[in-house]
Design an enzyme around this catalytic site. Structure first.
Site, mmCIF file in Angstrom:
data_model
loop_
_atom_site.group_PDB
_atom_site.id
_atom_site.type_symbol
_atom_site.label_atom_id
_atom_site.label_comp_id
_atom_site.label_asym_id
_atom_site.label_seq_id
_atom_site.Cartn_x
_atom_site.Cartn_y
_atom_site.Cartn_z
ATOM 1 N N SER A 196 -10.230 43.748 -50.313
ATOM 2 C CA SER A 196 -10.178 42.299 -50.114
ATOM 3 C C SER A 196 -11.052 41.871 -48.946
ATOM 4 O O SER A 196 -11.365 40.692 -48.822
ATOM 5 C CB SER A 196 -8.740 41.848 -49.890
ATOM 6 O OG SER A 196 -8.143 42.621 -48.899
ATOM 7 N N HIS A 241 -11.624 42.405 -57.456
ATOM 8 C CA HIS A 241 -10.619 42.023 -56.462
ATOM 9 C C HIS A 241 -9.510 41.186 -57.091
ATOM 10 O O HIS A 241 -9.695 40.011 -57.408
ATOM 11 C CB HIS A 241 -11.300 41.243 -55.318
ATOM 12 C CG HIS A 241 -10.348 40.776 -54.266
ATOM 13 N ND1 HIS A 241 -10.479 39.579 -53.605
ATOM 14 C CD2 HIS A 241 -9.224 41.359 -53.762
ATOM 15 C CE1 HIS A 241 -9.489 39.439 -52.743
ATOM 16 N NE2 HIS A 241 -8.710 40.497 -52.825
ATOM 17 N N GLU A 267 -11.751 38.430 -58.771
ATOM 18 C CA GLU A 267 -13.128 38.232 -58.327
ATOM 19 C C GLU A 267 -13.936 39.455 -58.752
ATOM 20 O O GLU A 267 -13.533 40.593 -58.471
ATOM 21 C CB GLU A 267 -13.188 38.072 -56.814
ATOM 22 C CG GLU A 267 -12.553 36.785 -56.343
ATOM 23 C CD GLU A 267 -12.551 36.634 -54.833
ATOM 24 O OE1 GLU A 267 -12.736 35.514 -54.353
ATOM 25 O OE2 GLU A 267 -12.332 37.640 -54.119
ATOM 26 N N ASN A 282 -11.058 34.098 -50.290
ATOM 27 C CA ASN A 282 -10.690 34.191 -48.878
ATOM 28 C C ASN A 282 -11.651 33.417 -47.982
ATOM 29 O O ASN A 282 -11.320 33.098 -46.844
ATOM 30 C CB ASN A 282 -10.602 35.657 -48.428
ATOM 31 C CG ASN A 282 -9.263 36.262 -48.820
ATOM 32 O OD1 ASN A 282 -8.295 35.536 -49.067
ATOM 33 N ND2 ASN A 282 -9.203 37.569 -48.895
HETATM 34 P P1 NAI Z 1 -0.396 49.956 -50.590
HETATM 35 O O1 NAI Z 1 -0.249 50.484 -49.228
HETATM 36 O O2 NAI Z 1 0.771 49.278 -51.250
HETATM 37 O O3 NAI Z 1 -0.895 51.121 -51.565
HETATM 38 C C1 NAI Z 1 -1.955 51.975 -51.260
HETATM 39 C C2 NAI Z 1 -1.697 53.300 -51.960
HETATM 40 O O4 NAI Z 1 -2.874 54.109 -51.853
HETATM 41 C C3 NAI Z 1 -0.556 54.120 -51.344
HETATM 42 O O5 NAI Z 1 0.362 54.469 -52.353
HETATM 43 C C4 NAI Z 1 -1.256 55.348 -50.753
HETATM 44 O O6 NAI Z 1 -0.473 56.515 -50.841
HETATM 45 C C5 NAI Z 1 -2.477 55.450 -51.630
HETATM 46 N N1 NAI Z 1 -3.614 56.132 -51.018
HETATM 47 C C6 NAI Z 1 -4.076 56.046 -49.758
HETATM 48 N N2 NAI Z 1 -5.205 56.771 -49.616
HETATM 49 C C7 NAI Z 1 -5.459 57.314 -50.819
HETATM 50 C C8 NAI Z 1 -6.500 58.154 -51.322
HETATM 51 N N3 NAI Z 1 -7.507 58.541 -50.547
HETATM 52 N N4 NAI Z 1 -6.449 58.518 -52.611
HETATM 53 C C9 NAI Z 1 -5.451 58.108 -53.420
HETATM 54 N N5 NAI Z 1 -4.436 57.323 -52.994
HETATM 55 C C10 NAI Z 1 -4.455 56.928 -51.715
HETATM 56 O O7 NAI Z 1 -1.664 48.971 -50.547
HETATM 57 P P2 NAI Z 1 -2.010 47.731 -51.498
HETATM 58 O O8 NAI Z 1 -1.393 46.519 -50.954
HETATM 59 O O9 NAI Z 1 -1.748 48.111 -52.902
HETATM 60 O O10 NAI Z 1 -3.590 47.604 -51.245
HETATM 61 C C11 NAI Z 1 -4.503 48.491 -51.819
HETATM 62 C C12 NAI Z 1 -5.894 47.895 -51.718
HETATM 63 O O11 NAI Z 1 -5.910 46.623 -52.348
HETATM 64 C C13 NAI Z 1 -6.416 47.663 -50.306
HETATM 65 O O12 NAI Z 1 -7.800 47.873 -50.290
HETATM 66 C C14 NAI Z 1 -6.089 46.209 -50.074
HETATM 67 O O13 NAI Z 1 -6.922 45.616 -49.099
HETATM 68 C C15 NAI Z 1 -6.375 45.633 -51.433
HETATM 69 N N6 NAI Z 1 -5.701 44.374 -51.734
HETATM 70 C C16 NAI Z 1 -4.389 44.164 -51.396
HETATM 71 C C17 NAI Z 1 -3.768 42.969 -51.701
HETATM 72 C C18 NAI Z 1 -2.331 42.737 -51.357
HETATM 73 O O14 NAI Z 1 -1.907 41.563 -51.384
HETATM 74 N N7 NAI Z 1 -1.548 43.743 -51.040
HETATM 75 C C19 NAI Z 1 -4.508 41.880 -52.395
HETATM 76 C C20 NAI Z 1 -5.836 42.243 -52.788
HETATM 77 C C21 NAI Z 1 -6.417 43.422 -52.431
#
Ligand code: NAI
Length: 506
Positions: A118, A139, A151, A189
Site C-alpha cells: 500500500s 493493491h 488499484e 491514498n
Molecule cells: P498481516 O500481518 O495480517 O499478514 C501478513 C502475513 O504475511 C503474516 O501471516 C506473515 O506470517 C506473513 N509473512 C511475513 N513474511 C512473509 C514471507 N517472507 N513469506 C511468506 N509469508 C510471510 O498483514 P496484512 O494486513 O495482510 O498486510 C499484508 C500486505 O498488504 C502489506 O504489504 C500491507 O501493507 C498490505 N495492505 C494491507 C492493508 C490492510 O488494511 N491491512 C490494505 C492494503 C494493503
C-alpha cells in the site's frame, strides 16, 4: 486470464484475496512462512462463507466448491506452476524484494508477480527482479471481498499486457480496477490526503473543535464519518504515518503538510478507539460525544440584513428567518440596527467586511455549503459583539435546526474541505495518476465519500470551487498549499466540463 493463482502471506489481506478469487471460480494456493497462518486463514474464510449460507446468499454446495478451490501450500515451490503470484506479506521493502527474487527462480518466464503493497514503490520492489516487466502492483483494500476496488499499479518497467491481464482478472471477480502509475500513495491514498489534512489545519487554527468539524462535514457535504472520527477508527498513528509518507515522497509539497498537533497526539498515545481515547473517548467500544451547546433564549430585537446573494438563496434564507421569527430588511444598505449576514466563498469574514465596508461589530457570515435544514453554520470574527452573535444564533436555530458557530476562516469548514478534495482530485488528473472516468468511482468505492471530487465540483459549481481556492490562497498571503490546480482553472476559464481530458492522454 489467469487460471492458477498463488498468494503469499495469509494474513488479513492474503486470505481476503484468496476468498475473492476462489469465489470467482479461480484455483488458489495460499502460502505463509508461519505454518498455522494458512490453516487459520482457510478456517476464517470457511466461517465467513458459512455466514453467507446462513443468510441464504450462498448454497451449501457452492460453499463446498469455493472452499475446495482454496488450497494450502506447505512450501513456496508448490506455487511454481501458478501463472499469477500475489504477495501480501509484511510491508518491508527488503522482505518483498527478497521474496520476488526467490520467486523468479521458481516460476516460469511468463508468470506475473503482483504486490499488494500500500505504500512502497512497485518500481523499487521490481528493481530487484531479473524481469521487472512482469511485476505490477495489485493493491486491494480491507476487507477485500467487500471493498470493490483494486488499484492496478504500473511500475516504470511493467509490461502493458501485465496490466491488461490483471484488469481483466479484477473485472471477472467483480472488482473495479483503477489503473494508475506508480506514484506516492497510488491513487486512493493520495486522493484521501485532503480530507483529514485540511480538517487538522482547521482545528490547528482554532476555527472549530474536532467535534464541530465532524458534525459540519456529516450534515453539510454528507460524509458518513467526520475526519476526526475516521482518525479514531483508523488509528492516528497509522493515518499520521501515511500523511508524513505522502508529504515526504512529494518532496514537501505544502498541499500535503501534516499537522504538528497530530504528531503530538500520537506521541501522547491518543490514537483513537484502540487506545480508548483519541479525538473522542470510548467506553465499551462506544464513542462518547459531547452535548451540543444550547440555543440562546430571549427576544430577537434586531432586524437582519442580507448581503448581495442569488435571489433563490435569498428566498431560502428569508424562509429560515421567517420560521424563526426574525425580520429581514429589504434595503440595499443595512439600517443602523441590522445584524448583517454575508455569504462569502473562500474569503474570511474579516476580509469580506473590509471589502464591503460593513459594520464589523454586527456582521456574521453564513455558509452556503451547509444544509439549511440539517445544520446551519455561522462564522464570527474578532470584532463581533457577543450579544449580537447570540441573537443571530437564536434567529437561525429557533426552528430546531442546530446551528454551529465557528471562528473566522477563509472557506468556513465545508467549503475549504470540499475545495481541497476537488483540487487534489484535479491535480491527480493533471498528473495522469487517474483518468477522469476512474477518479470518482475509485474514491467513492475505497473512501466511501458521498461524492467523488468531480461530482462534488459539479454539485457546488466548479466556479465556486475555484473562487474558494483563490480566496483561501489570498487570505493566507498567497500560501501555495491552496494554489488551484491548473486542471481546474483551465476548465473553469474555458467553460468546459471538469472531466474533459487533455488531448493525447488517457
Ligand atoms: P498481516 O500481518 O495480517 O499478514 C501478513 C502475513 O504475511 C503474516 O501471516 C506473515 O506470517 C506473513 N509473512 C511475513 N513474511 C512473509 C514471507 N517472507 N513469506 C511468506 N509469508 C510471510 O498483514 P496484512 O494486513 O495482510 O498486510 C499484508 C500486505 O498488504 C502489506 O504489504 C500491507 O501493507 C498490505 N495492505 C494491507 C492493508 C490492510 O488494511 N491491512 C490494505 C492494503 C494493503
Amino acid at each position: 486470464m489467469f487460471s492458477r493463482i498463488g498468494i503469499i502471506g495469509a494474513g488479513a489481506m492474503g486470505r481476503g484475496i484468496a476468498q475473492l478469487f476462489a469465489t470467482a471460480g479461480q484455483q488458489v494456493w495460499l502460502y505463509d512462512t508461519r505454518g498455522e497462518a494458512v490453516a487459520e486463514a482457510l478456517k476464517f474464510n470457511r466461517d465467513l462463507l458459512q455466514r453467507s449460507v446462513a443468510k441464504g446468499r450462498l448454497t451449501p454446495a457452492a460453499l463446498e466448491q469455493t472452499v475446495a478451490r482454496m488450497q494450502p501450500a506447505a512450501e513456496l515451490k508448490e506455487l511454481a506452476d501458478c501463472d499469477l503470484l500475489i504477495e501480501a506479506v509484511v510491508e518491508r521493502l527488503e522482505v518483498k524484494q527478497a521474496l520476488f527474487v526467490e520467486l523468479e527462480g521458481l516460476v516460469g518466464e511468463d508468470t506475473v508477480l503482483a504486490t499488494n503493497t500500500s505504500s512502497l514503490s512497485v518500481t523499487q520492489i521490481a528493481s530487484a527482479c531479473r524481469r521487472p516487466e512482469r511485476v505490477a502492483g495489485f493493491h486491494f483494500f480491507n476487507p477485500v471481498p467487500l471493498m470493490k476496488l483494486v488499484e492496478v499499479v504500473r511500475g516504470e518497467r511493467t509490461d502493458p499486457s501485465v496490466i491488461e491481464r490483471l484488469v481483466t482478472l479484477a473485472e471477472h471477480a467483480g472488482h473495479f480496477p483503477a489503473t494508475t502509475p506508480d506514484t506516492p500513495g497510488f491513487l486512493v491514498n493520495h486522493a484521501g490526503r485532503a480530507y483529514g489534512t485540511e480538517a487538522q489545519r482547521i482545528v490547528s487554527e482554532g476555527i472549530a473543535t474536532p467535534e464541530q468539524v465532524d458534525r459540519i462535514l456529516r450534515d453539510g457535504p454528507g460524509f458518513k464519518m467526520g475526519p476526526f472520527e475516521l482518525f479514531d477508527l483508523t488509528g492516528l498513528d497509522i493515518s499520521h504515518a501515511v500523511m508524513e509518507s505522502v508529504h515526504d515522497q512529494f518532496y514537501y509539497d505544502p498541499r500535503y503538510t501534516p499537522s504538528y498537533l497530530a504528531a503530538q497526539r500520537v506521541a501522547a498515545g491518543l490514537l483513537g478507539r484502540k487506545s480508548g481515547q483519541g479525538y473522542y473517548r470510548y467506553e465499551n467500544g462506544q464513542q462518547l460525544r459531547s452535548l451540543e451547546p444550547a440555543v440562546p433564549q430571549g427576544t430577537i430585537e434586531r432586524p437582519f440584513w442580507l448581503g448581495n446573494i442569488d435571489p433563490q438563496l435569498r428566498a431560502r434564507l428569508r424562509a429560515v428567518l421567517d420560521r424563526c421569527g426574525a425580520v429581514l430588511e429589504e434595503g440595499d444598505e443595512p439600517s443602523d440596527r441590522a445584524i448583517c449576514i454575508i455569504t462569502p466563498f473562500g474569503e474570511d469574514a474579516s476580509q469580506a467586511i473590509e471589502r464591503l465596508a460593513l459594520p464589523a461589530d454586527r456582521t456574521l457570515a453564513y455558509d452556503l455549503f451547509s444544509d439549511f435544514d440539517k445544520r446551519r453554520v455561522l462564522m464570527r470574527q474578532p470584532a463581533l459583539e457577543p450579544a449580537l452573535e447570540a441573537q443571530a444564533c437564536q434567529a437561525f436555530a429557533a426552528d430546531g435546526v442546530p446551528v454551529e458557530v465557528i471562528n473566522d476562516s477563509p472557506g468556513f469548514v465545508s467549503q475549504r474541505v470540499v475545495a481541497s478534495i476537488v483540487n487534489l482530485g484535479c491535480e491527480i488528473l493533471q498528473k495522469g495518476i487517474a483518468a477522469p472516468t476512474t477518479l470518482d468511482r475509485a474514491i467513492e468505492l475505497a473512501l466511501g465519500y458521498p461524492k467523488g471530487p468531480l461530482a462534488f465540483a459539479q454539485h457546488y459549481g466548479p466556479l465556486n470551487i475555484l473562487d474558494i481556492l483563490q480566496g483561501m490562497q489570498a487570505c493566507y498571503g498567497g500560501e501555495p498549499r491552496y494554489r488551484p490546480s491548473p486542471w481546474l482553472r483551465r476548465r473553469v476559464q474555458l467553460a468546459v466540463p471538469l472531466d474533459t481530458p487533455d488531448a493525447g492522454r488517457h
